[in-house]
Design a protein around this motif. Structure first.
Motif, PDB file in Angstrom:
ATOM      1  N   ASP A 168     -57.508  32.419  12.112  1.00 63.13           N
ATOM      2  CA  ASP A 168     -56.306  32.829  12.844  1.00 63.13           C
ATOM      3  C   ASP A 168     -56.605  33.203  14.296  1.00 63.13           C
ATOM      4  OD1 ASP A 168     -57.715  35.138  12.416  1.00 63.13           O
ATOM      5  OD2 ASP A 168     -56.042  36.277  11.546  1.00 63.13           O
ATOM      6  N   ALA A 169     -57.749  32.788  14.814  1.00 62.43           N
ATOM      7  CA  ALA A 169     -58.091  33.094  16.206  1.00 62.43           C
ATOM      8  C   ALA A 169     -57.075  32.469  17.153  1.00 62.43           C
ATOM      9  CB  ALA A 169     -59.493  32.584  16.527  1.00 62.43           C
ATOM     10  N   ASP A 171     -57.577  31.502  20.334  1.00 61.59           N
ATOM     11  CA  ASP A 171     -58.182  30.398  21.075  1.00 61.59           C
ATOM     12  C   ASP A 171     -58.646  29.318  20.096  1.00 61.59           C
ATOM     13  OD1 ASP A 171     -59.733  28.697  22.698  1.00 61.59           O
ATOM     14  OD2 ASP A 171     -60.332  30.376  23.989  1.00 61.59           O
ATOM     15  N   ALA A 172     -58.239  28.083  20.344  1.00 57.72           N
ATOM     16  CA  ALA A 172     -58.590  26.985  19.443  1.00 57.72           C
ATOM     17  C   ALA A 172     -60.096  26.813  19.310  1.00 57.72           C
ATOM     18  CB  ALA A 172     -57.955  25.686  19.938  1.00 57.72           C
ATOM     19  N   VAL A 173     -60.851  27.102  20.362  1.00 54.18           N
ATOM     20  CA  VAL A 173     -62.294  26.897  20.299  1.00 54.18           C
ATOM     21  C   VAL A 173     -62.927  27.881  19.319  1.00 54.18           C
ATOM     22  CG1 VAL A 173     -63.001  28.437  22.190  1.00 54.18           C
ATOM     23  CG2 VAL A 173     -64.343  26.383  21.684  1.00 54.18           C
ATOM     24  N   ASP A 174     -62.331  29.050  19.141  1.00 53.15           N
ATOM     25  CA  ASP A 174     -62.847  29.999  18.163  1.00 53.15           C
ATOM     26  C   ASP A 174     -62.524  29.554  16.735  1.00 53.15           C
ATOM     27  OD1 ASP A 174     -64.052  31.866  19.947  1.00 53.15           O
ATOM     28  OD2 ASP A 174     -62.074  32.652  20.432  1.00 53.15           O
ATOM     29  N   ARG A 175     -61.413  28.883  16.564  1.00 49.53           N
ATOM     30  CA  ARG A 175     -61.119  28.310  15.245  1.00 49.53           C
ATOM     31  C   ARG A 175     -62.097  27.170  14.949  1.00 49.53           C
ATOM     32  NH1 ARG A 175     -55.873  28.846  17.437  1.00 49.53           N
ATOM     33  NH2 ARG A 175     -55.598  26.585  17.673  1.00 49.53           N
ATOM     34  N   GLU A 176     -62.411  26.383  15.958  1.00 52.92           N
ATOM     35  CA  GLU A 176     -63.391  25.320  15.805  1.00 52.92           C
ATOM     36  C   GLU A 176     -64.795  25.882  15.562  1.00 52.92           C
ATOM     37  OE1 GLU A 176     -63.166  21.384  16.355  1.00 52.92           O
ATOM     38  OE2 GLU A 176     -61.846  22.458  14.996  1.00 52.92           O
ATOM     39  N   ALA A 177     -65.085  27.012  16.207  1.00 47.42           N
ATOM     40  CA  ALA A 177     -66.400  27.628  16.011  1.00 47.42           C
ATOM     41  C   ALA A 177     -66.609  28.025  14.561  1.00 47.42           C
ATOM     42  CB  ALA A 177     -66.546  28.848  16.919  1.00 47.42           C
ATOM     43  N   LEU A 178     -65.563  28.499  13.892  1.00 48.04           N
ATOM     44  CA  LEU A 178     -65.701  28.855  12.481  1.00 48.04           C
ATOM     45  C   LEU A 178     -66.060  27.623  11.657  1.00 48.04           C
ATOM     46  CD1 LEU A 178     -65.549  31.008  10.299  1.00 48.04           C
ATOM     47  CD2 LEU A 178     -63.102  30.505  10.062  1.00 48.04           C
ATOM     48  N   TRP A 179     -65.459  26.488  11.971  1.00 51.37           N
ATOM     49  CA  TRP A 179     -65.820  25.233  11.297  1.00 51.37           C
ATOM     50  C   TRP A 179     -67.321  24.970  11.459  1.00 51.37           C
ATOM     51  CZ3 TRP A 179     -68.145  20.741  12.887  1.00 51.37           C
ATOM     52  CH2 TRP A 179     -68.051  19.636  12.032  1.00 51.37           C
ATOM     53  N   ALA A 180     -67.857  25.185  12.661  1.00 42.77           N
ATOM     54  CA  ALA A 180     -69.281  24.937  12.921  1.00 42.77           C
ATOM     55  C   ALA A 180     -70.171  25.940  12.205  1.00 42.77           C
ATOM     56  CB  ALA A 180     -69.540  24.972  14.425  1.00 42.77           C
ATOM     57  N   PHE A 181     -69.752  27.191  12.159  1.00 39.06           N
ATOM     58  CA  PHE A 181     -70.544  28.200  11.463  1.00 39.06           C
ATOM     59  C   PHE A 181     -70.572  27.941   9.956  1.00 39.06           C
ATOM     60  CE2 PHE A 181     -69.791  31.064  15.235  1.00 39.06           C
ATOM     61  CZ  PHE A 181     -71.128  31.299  15.518  1.00 39.06           C
ATOM     62  N   ARG A 182     -69.554  27.290   9.439  1.00 38.48           N
ATOM     63  CA  ARG A 182     -69.511  27.000   8.009  1.00 38.48           C
ATOM     64  C   ARG A 182     -70.328  25.744   7.686  1.00 38.48           C
ATOM     65  NH1 ARG A 182     -63.003  28.019   6.935  1.00 38.48           N
ATOM     66  NH2 ARG A 182     -63.148  30.269   6.474  1.00 38.48           N
ATOM     67  N   GLY A 183     -71.633  25.889   7.744  1.00 33.01           N
ATOM     68  CA  GLY A 183     -72.512  24.823   7.296  1.00 33.01           C
ATOM     69  C   GLY A 183     -72.951  23.835   8.343  1.00 33.01           C
ATOM     70  N   GLY A 184     -72.590  24.063   9.610  1.00 28.56           N
ATOM     71  CA  GLY A 184     -73.026  23.174  10.677  1.00 28.56           C
ATOM     72  C   GLY A 184     -74.170  23.734  11.492  1.00 28.56           C
ATOM     73  N   GLY A 185     -74.751  24.824  11.024  1.00 27.22           N
ATOM     74  CA  GLY A 185     -75.830  25.457  11.762  1.00 27.22           C
ATOM     75  C   GLY A 185     -75.349  26.507  12.743  1.00 27.22           C
ATOM     76  N   GLY A 186     -74.044  26.497  13.033  1.00 24.83           N
ATOM     77  CA  GLY A 186     -73.485  27.507  13.917  1.00 24.83           C
ATOM     78  C   GLY A 186     -73.551  27.139  15.383  1.00 24.83           C
ATOM     79  N   VAL A 187     -72.807  27.891  16.161  1.00 23.97           N
ATOM     80  CA  VAL A 187     -72.788  27.771  17.619  1.00 23.97           C
ATOM     81  C   VAL A 187     -72.750  29.192  18.180  1.00 23.97           C
ATOM     82  CG1 VAL A 187     -71.710  25.491  17.827  1.00 23.97           C
ATOM     83  CG2 VAL A 187     -70.266  27.504  17.493  1.00 23.97           C
ATOM     84  N   GLY A 188     -73.350  29.400  19.334  1.00 22.96           N
ATOM     85  CA  GLY A 188     -73.371  30.750  19.874  1.00 22.96           C
ATOM     86  C   GLY A 188     -74.395  31.614  19.160  1.00 22.96           C
ATOM     87  N   LEU A 189     -74.316  32.914  19.426  1.00 28.91           N
ATOM     88  CA  LEU A 189     -75.258  33.882  18.875  1.00 28.91           C
ATOM     89  C   LEU A 189     -74.480  34.866  18.017  1.00 28.91           C
ATOM     90  CD1 LEU A 189     -78.062  35.637  20.978  1.00 28.91           C
ATOM     91  CD2 LEU A 189     -77.160  36.511  18.835  1.00 28.91           C
TER      92      LEU A 189
END
Length: 451
Positions: A168-169, A171-189
């Motif tokens: 429910d973020a 900013d769309a990029v934060d919603r996309e970031a959750l997709w990446a954190f879920r099994g994509g190795g993550g983004v950011g720190l």
């Protein structure tokens, strides 16, 4: 210019620096310009800003199980092991966890309320890297990958800004970031994770050990039981080379290849009846750690993971339904006393658990192959690579073309963890949040950058 408190920075040569640059996987050298030890979200952001102002990159590490790429003097290492707070909302079945927490610490608190997180097989693995890599453990079959239980991530982007990845973020990029954190190795720190917990009612676990002579009949028993064990029992069948003189093992199994079968279920003793019946025809085990009620600590012990740092080099591959047919040949690659493969295992992970949207939130295949050896130096690394190639060759008929990147021990890059569209999406999210490539890439992003 952003400054950090002196006590949050450790220079080369200091005791804190040496401790932080001694990862659990000791395959590669780590010699960053400085180590930062943040204890809060604001201090994580300060560390990233401090590095940026000095034109330094940023690497992150808690336990170092996932270490694989060298860290040189052009980077600051952010040691997140101090971000270890654990808060449990028992009513909502949710945990708020510092990114440096270990699963053993989380579950020691969660089980007071009859809850557990979807931990892995090692007690010392940090929650963040494990979850961002997918998260495979003995609770995967009934409940799914840990990445699918991830609800939100508080994190810092490449500019040093604190953000929150959530469905429910704003900013769309934060919603996309959750997709990446879920099994994509993550983004950011990552600073902290919010994860869903499960409530196993009747957790049971156990393991057995045999001499290597029993490999074929034990494999035959395991294969014959697979179609009868239902959807709750998780197993790991392996050949492992035990260390000489290790008190964990009886004298007859010290310093030799050993057959190991571990199994667990959150649905009580009856789930293992088909497996136990099949094993009754095999030779008697040398060690029978009884199939019995378990808590989180016992569940974390049955895989017999080494507790101390080792220079591990490995592979992780997803296998299809035909994996049982190649199991004996795959495990036999480590059966010789002089095999460079110290451990090779197959886990049955097929499940019908609910999944959330993410890079990898469902198991790509019903079986996971993991093999590992040591890489103390160039010669041993070459020998281990040869042994791992033989494992790949023995399993190729069942290989579905997907790697399990979090099991690629000691490697900085892994090319097959996502399909092409998934890799491109991951790259776009990373570029949006870290346009200057401040952060050391995950194994998946590193492979894309090398392509």
């Amino acid at each position: 210019m952003t400054e950090m408190r002196a006590d949050l920075l450790s220079p080369p040569g200091s005791a804190a620096y040496r401790a932080a640059t001694n990862p659990h996987n000791a395959t590669v050298v780590q010699r960053p310009a400085m180590v930062a030890h943040p204890g809060s979200a604001e201090e994580v952001a300060q560390a990233v800003q401090w590095a940026a102002q000095r034109d330094l990159g940023v690497a992150v590490q808690a336990s170092g199980h996932g270490a694989g790429a060298p860290i040189e003097s052009d980077r600051v290492l952010v040691d997140t092991s101090g971000l270890n707070a654990v808060q449990i909302d028992a009513h909502a079945r949710v945990a708020h966890i510092g990114a440096g927490s270990t699963w053993s610490a989380v579950n020691a608190v969660a089980e007071r309320d009859g809850l557990l997180g979807l931990a892995g097989s090692s007690t010392t693995v940090a929650v963040a890297g494990y979850t961002f890599g997918g998260g495979v453990g003995f609770l995967t079959r009934p409940y799914g990958l840990a990445s699918s239980a991830l609800l939100a991530v508080d994190y810092v982007d490449g500019h040093g800004q604190i953000r929150r990845a959530a469905e429910d973020a704003v900013d769309a990029v934060d919603r996309e970031a959750l997709w990446a954190f879920r099994g994509g190795g993550g983004v950011g720190l990552a600073i902290a994770l919010t994860v869903e917990l499960v409530a196993p009612q009747h957790l049971w676990a156990g393991y057995r050990l045999w001499s290597i002579d029993a490999l074929v009949p034990v494999v035959d028993a395991w294969v014959s039981a697979l179609g009868q064990i239902g959807d709750a029992l998780s197993t790991s069948i392996s050949v492992l080379h035990t260390p000489p003189g290790a008190p964990t093992f009886p004298l007859a199994l010290q310093g030799v290849p050993t057959v190991h079968l571990a199994f667990a279920s959150p649905q009580g003793p009856d789930t293992a009846i088909p497996l136990l019946r099949a094993l009754s025809i095999a030779p008697a085990p040398v060690v029978d750690s009884s199939w019995a009620p378990a808590d989180a600590a016992r569940l974390a012990q049955i895989h017999l993971d080494p507790p101390n740092p080792i220079p591990a080099l490995g592979i992780g591959r997803w296998l299809g339904p035909s994996a049982p047919a190649v199991t004996a040949d795959v495990l036999d690659t480590a059966a010789a006393a002089d095999s460079p493969v110290a451990m090779v295992e197959l886990r049955n992970l097929d499940n019908n658990a609910h999944t959330r949207d993410g890079a990898t939130t469902a198991v790509p295949g019903p079986f996971l192959l993991h093999a590992v050896g040591t890489a103390n130096d160039v010669a041993s690394r070459s020998r281990t690579e040869d042994g791992l190639s033989k494992v790949r060759a023995a399993s190729i008929a069942a290989d579905i073309g997907r790697s399990a990147a979090s099991f690629a021990d000691g490697r900085g890059a892994d090319a097959d963890g996502l399909d092409h569209s998934g890799m491109q999406r991951l790259a776009r999210i990373s570029a949006a949040l870290d346009p200057d490539r401040r952060f050391a890439p995950s194994r998946l992003l590193a492979a894309l950058n090398d392509a």
